[in-house]
Design a protein around this motif. Structure first.
Motif, PDB file in Angstrom:
ATOM      1  N   ASN A  23      16.063   3.978  -7.910  1.00 54.16           N
ATOM      2  CA  ASN A  23      15.098   3.438  -8.870  1.00 54.16           C
ATOM      3  C   ASN A  23      14.392   2.209  -8.312  1.00 54.16           C
ATOM      4  OD1 ASN A  23      14.571   4.855 -11.186  1.00 54.16           O
ATOM      5  ND2 ASN A  23      16.284   4.025 -12.333  1.00 54.16           N
ATOM      6  N   TYR A  78      11.955   9.056 -15.619  1.00 50.95           N
ATOM      7  CA  TYR A  78      12.884   8.724 -14.534  1.00 50.95           C
ATOM      8  C   TYR A  78      12.204   7.856 -13.477  1.00 50.95           C
ATOM      9  CZ  TYR A  78      16.984  11.529 -15.591  1.00 50.95           C
ATOM     10  OH  TYR A  78      18.133  12.020 -16.143  1.00 50.95           O
ATOM     11  N   ASP A  81      12.987   1.501 -13.994  1.00 50.17           N
ATOM     12  CA  ASP A  81      13.692   0.712 -12.984  1.00 50.17           C
ATOM     13  C   ASP A  81      14.862  -0.055 -13.574  1.00 50.17           C
ATOM     14  OD1 ASP A  81      11.983   1.606 -11.150  1.00 50.17           O
ATOM     15  OD2 ASP A  81      10.693  -0.149 -11.091  1.00 50.17           O
ATOM     16  N   ASP A  87      21.665   6.348 -18.229  1.00 47.79           N
ATOM     17  CA  ASP A  87      21.154   7.542 -17.565  1.00 47.79           C
ATOM     18  C   ASP A  87      21.596   8.783 -18.332  1.00 47.79           C
ATOM     19  OD1 ASP A  87      22.164   9.557 -14.939  1.00 47.79           O
ATOM     20  OD2 ASP A  87      20.078   9.152 -15.412  1.00 47.79           O
TER      21      ASP A  87
END
Length: 708
Positions: A419, A441, A445, A450
C-alpha cells in the motif's frame, strides 16, 4: 516547440538483438529505458557529435554518434516523425539530422572504414553494413585474410558467428595491411584476455549460482571466476545491479550481482551471480597497485591496505570497479523482525526481499521484479492450509510470479508495504459480497481493516464452532448407542411391543406412546451406519503384517542420518525436499538395488499375509460360533418374555383383544428383520414364536365368544 519528445515501442540495437523500450529526448540529452532489464542509457547533449536518419527493416532508424566514439542505434520510428526530430535536433542540440540510405546493390567489394567503435563497409559514399566492434569476441589473421568471430546472442533465433574479409596485398610504407586491419579491430573489440596481474584475489568463495566454490580474480576491466570445473570471465559492462542482502538467520549475507547478458554453462544461463558469506569471516586485503595508482583510479573509494568483514571487502571492491551503487533492503520489517519473508517459488523454498524499488527473491531461481514493470499484485489464499497465503505478482508483459506458503502473520506487514508503495492490489477468487473493489484497495494507504484478513478470521471462527458442534454430537451418539441391548429394544418397540401397549392403554396416553418410539427409532436408524463405521475402524488387527515400504522409503530410512550430518540443523520439510532431490538425481543402477530390496520385502509381506489369513480364519470361525450361541440364548429369553406379556393382556376388553390379535402377528416381522442373526437362529426363533402365537390365539378366541 516542446522541450521534450517521447517515443514508445522504440527498439535499441545491442549486440545484434533488438531491445524494446521508451526513448525520451530533452534539452539535457537522450534517455532510453529498456523495458526488459530496466537499464537506462543516458547520453548528454554535450556529448552528441552526429545524428543520422535512415531507412531500416523496422521502419526508420536514428543513429547517434558521440564524441568519445560510442554509437547508439534506435529503430521503430515512422517516416512522418523525421521533420519533428530534425527541428528538435536543430533547436536543442545544434546538429543537422542527416539522411543517409544504405547501399542495396549487393556488391561484396568495397572499402572498410573505422570510426570510433564501428566498422563500416562502404561502397562509394553509401554504407552497406556496419559492425559494432564490441560484438567481436576474437580476431584471427591469415594470408591476405582477416576473420572476425562474434559473441553468441541467446535472444536472437539466428546469430551471425563469423565474417571473413579479404585484404589485397599492398606494401605501402612497409605496413602489412592485414596486421593493420587486425590491430584496428582488436583495439576496440570485446576480447577478454587475462593479461597482467590481478588487482586482488578472493579465495574459495561460496557461490550459490552457479553452484560451487570459486576463486574470484579482480582485473581492471573484468571479473574472473575460477572453479574446479568451470571458468567465467565477466566484463564489468555486463553488470546491471549489485545487491547486499542479510540472511534471515542474521548470521549470513547474500551478495547478488545482476548480469545482462548472462553467463553461460552449457545450455544453462545465469542472470544472477549469488555469493554467500558468513558475517564472522574477516579478511585483510592488499591491492596489487601502488598508492598513487589507487588514489588516481579510485579517488578515495579504495585504499591499498584494507581489512574488515569478507562480504564488506568484496562489495566495496565491486562497487568501486563497476561504478554502480549497492542496493540494500529498505524499511520493510517482517513479523519475525527480519527484512525478508520466507516463501516458496516453483516448489523451492527461499527468501523474498521487499526493496525500495522492487522485489528480489533468492535463491533458486533468483528473480528480480521492479515496481515500474508490475501491473498488479494479488493476495490469494493458500491452496493447502489457512495458516499461509500466496503473494502473486503480474507484470505488464503478462508474466506471473506466485510466491506461496507465506506465514499468515506476515500478511499485515506485506499489505502495508504494498500500500505504501502505491502498487495496484487486485484480489481474485472471493465470494460475491466479500470482494473489495480495485480502486478502494489501490487508494487505501492508511486502511488498517483488510477485507481478506477479516474474512479469514470469520471463517476460522465458523470452522471452530462447527468442529465443536460435531464433537458434541459425536459424544451424544456414543452415549446413546453405548448399550446395544437398548438399541435393539428401540427397534422392536417401533414395530411391535409399544404399538400394542399403546393401543391397549385407554387413558389417553396412546399418542405419546406412539410418538416416543418413532422419535427414538429415527435417531437409531440414522446412527446405525456411523456405529458400523466406528466398529470397522476399531476392528483393525494390530497383529496383522505391516505393508512393505517402497524403494524410496527404504533408501530414505537408510540415508536419513547421513543427510542430517551433511546438513546440520536441517528441518523435517527441508530434509524431505533434499532427499527427493538426491533420489531424483540418483543413477538408474543405484535405484535398481533399492527396487530389488523393495521386491524382496513385498514377497515377504505376501508370505506373511498367507500365514496370517490361515490362522485368522480358524479364530474367526470360533468367534462366530460363540456369537451365534449367545444370540440364540438372547432370543429364547425374549420369547419367554413375549409369552408372559401376552398372557397378562388377555384380561382386556374385546376390542383391545381383537386389535392385539391383529397386531401380534408383527412379532414375526420383527424377528425376520433382524439383520445381525444368522440363518439357523432365524429358523429356531421363528418356530418358537410361532408356537407361542398359536397358544395365545386359542386362548383368546373362546374368551371373546363367552363375553359376547
Amino acid at each position: 516547440m516542446a522541450d521534450t519528445l517521447e517515443f514508445n515501442e522504440i527498439y535499441q540495437e545491442v549486440k545484434g538483438s533488438m531491445n524494446d523500450g521508451r526513448l525520451r529526448l530533452s534539452r539535457q540529452g537522450v534517455i532510453f529505458k529498456n523495458s526488459k532489464t530496466g537499464k537506462v542509457d543516458n547520453i548528454q547533449a554535450s556529448e552528441l557529435a552526429e545524428g543520422v536518419w535512415r531507412r531500416v527493416a523496422l521502419g526508420h532508424g536514428l543513429k547517434l554518434l558521440t564524441k568519445n566514439g560510442h554509437v547508439y542505434k534506435y529503430d521503430g520510428f515512422r517516416e512522418s516523425e523525421f521533420d519533428k526530430l530534425s527541428d528538435f535536433f536543430k533547436a536543442h542540440y545544434r546538429l543537422e539530422l542527416a539522411e543517409k540510405d544504405l547501399c542495396v546493390k549487393g556488391w561484396n567489394w568495397g572499402t572498410v572504414r573505422f570510426g570510433g567503435q564501428l566498422l563500416s563497409f562502404d561502397i562509394g559514399e553509401q554504407p552497406v553494413f556496419e559492425i559494432p566492434l564490441s560484438n567481436v569476441s576474437q580476431c584471427t589473421t591469415g594470408k591476405n585474410e582477416v576473420t572476425l568471430e562474434f559473441h553468441q546472442n541467446d535472444d536472437a533465433e539466428v546469430s551471425l558467428m563469423e565474417v571473413r574479409f579479404y585484404v589485397p596485398p599492398t606494401q605501402e610504407d612497409g605496413v602489412d595491411p592485414v596486421e593493420a586491419f587486425a590491430q584496428n579491430v582488436l583495439s576496440k573489440a570485446d576480447v577478454i584476455q587475462a593479461t597482467g596481474d590481478a588487482i586482488c584475489i578472493f579465495r574459495e568463495l561460496q557461490c550459490l549460482t552457479p553452484r560451487g566454490r570459486y576463486d574470484i580474480r579482480i582485473y581492471p576491466t573484468f571479473l574472473h571466476l575460477h572453479g574446479k570445473t568451470f571458468d567465467y570471465k565477466i566484463p564489468y559492462t555486463t553488470v546491471l545491479r549489485l545487491f547486499l542482502l542479510p540472511h534471515k538467520d542474521q548470521r549470513q549475507m547474500f551478495f547478488v550481482i545482476s548480469l545482462d547478458p548472462p553467463i553461460k554453462q552449457g545450455q544453462t544461463r545465469y542472470h544472477f551471480l549469488i555469493l554467500l558469506f558468513s558475517k564472522d569471516e574477516d579478511i585483510s586485503l592488499t591491492l596489487n597497485m601502488n598508492e598513487e595508482e589507487v588514489e588516481k583510479r579510485f579517488e578515495g573509494r579504495l585504499t591499498k591496505n584494507m581489512s574488515g568483514s569478507l562480504y564488506e571487502m568484496v562489495s566495496r571492491v565491486m562497487k568501486a570497479l563497476v561504478n554502480r551503487k549497492i542496493t540494500v533492503p529498505g524499511n520493510f520489517q517482517g513479523h519475525s523482525g527480519a527484512q525478508c519473508i520466507t516463501c516458496s517459488y516453483k516448489a523451492s523454498s527461499g527468501l523474498l526481499y521487499p526493496l525500495e524499488r522492487g522485489f528480489i527473491y533468492v535463491h533458486k531461481p533468483p528473480v528480480h521484479i521492479r515496481f515500474d514493470e508490475i501491473s498488479f499484485v494479488n493476495f490469494a489464499r493458500g491452496t493447502t492450509t489457512t495458516r499461509s497465503f500466496d503473494f502473486e505478482i503480474e507484470t505488464k508483459q503478462g508474466t506471473q510470479y506466485t510466491f506461496s506458503s507465506i506465514e499468515r502473520e506476515e500478511y499485515g506487514k506485506l499489505f502495508d508495504f504494498v500500500n505504501a508503495k502505491k502498487l495496484n492490489i487486485k484480489n481474485r477468487g472471493l465470494k460475491e459480497g466479500m470482494k473489495q473493489s480495485y480502486d478502494e484497495y489501490a487508494d487505501s494507504d492508511e486502511d488498517q481493516h483488510d477485507a481478506y484478513l477479516e474474512r479469514m478470521k470469520e471463517e476460522g471462527k465458523i470452522r471452530e464452532e462447527n468442529a465443536n458442534d460435531s464433537s458434541d454430537g459425536s459424544g451424544e451418539e456414543t452415549d446413546e448407542s453405548f448399550n446395544p441391548g437398548e438399541e435393539d429394544d428401540d427397534v422392536a418397540e417401533e414395530f411391535d411391543s409399544n404399538a400394542s401397549a399403546s393401543s391397549s392403554s385407554g387413558d389417553g396416553d396412546s399418542d405419546r406412546g406412539e410418538k416416543k418410539p418413532a422419535k427414538k427409532a429415527k435417531i437409531v436408524k440414522d446412527r446405525k451406519p456411523r456405529k458400523k463405521q466406528v466398529e470397522s475402524k476399531k476392528g483393525k488387527d494390530p497383529n496383522a503384517p505391516k505393508r512393505p515400504m517402497s524403494a524410496y522409503m527404504l533408501w530414505l530410512n537408510a540415508n536419513r542420518e547421513k543427510i542430517k550430518s551433511d546438513h546440520p540443523g536441517i528441518s523435517i520439510t527441508d530434509l524431505s525436499k533434499k532427499a527427493g532431490e538426491l533420489w531424483k538425481a540418483m543413477s538408474k543402477e543405484k535405484k535398481e538395488e533399492w527396487d530389488r530390496k523393495a521386491e524382496d520385502a513385498k514377497r515377504d509381506y505376501e508370505k506373511a499375509m498367507k500365514e496370517y489369513s490361515v490362522g485368522n480364519k480358524s479364530e474367526s470361525s470360533k468367534m462366530e460360533r460363540s456369537k451365534k450361541k449367545k444370540k440364540k440364548q438372547e432370543k429364547q429369553m425374549k420369547g419367554k418374555g413375549e409369552k408372559k406379556g401376552a398372557a397378562s393382556k388377555s384380561s382386556s376388553s374385546t376390542k383391545s383383544s381383537a386389535k392385539t390379535m391383529s397386531e401380534s402377528f408383527k412379532s414375526k416381522e420383527f424377528v425376520s428383520s433382524d439383520e445381525s442373526s444368522s440363518a439357523e437362529s432365524k429358523k429356531e426363533v421363528v418356530g418358537l414364536f410361532g408356537g407361542g402365537l398359536c397358544w395365545v390365539l386359542f386362548y383368546l378366541i373362546p374368551t371373546g365368544i363367552c363375553s359376547s
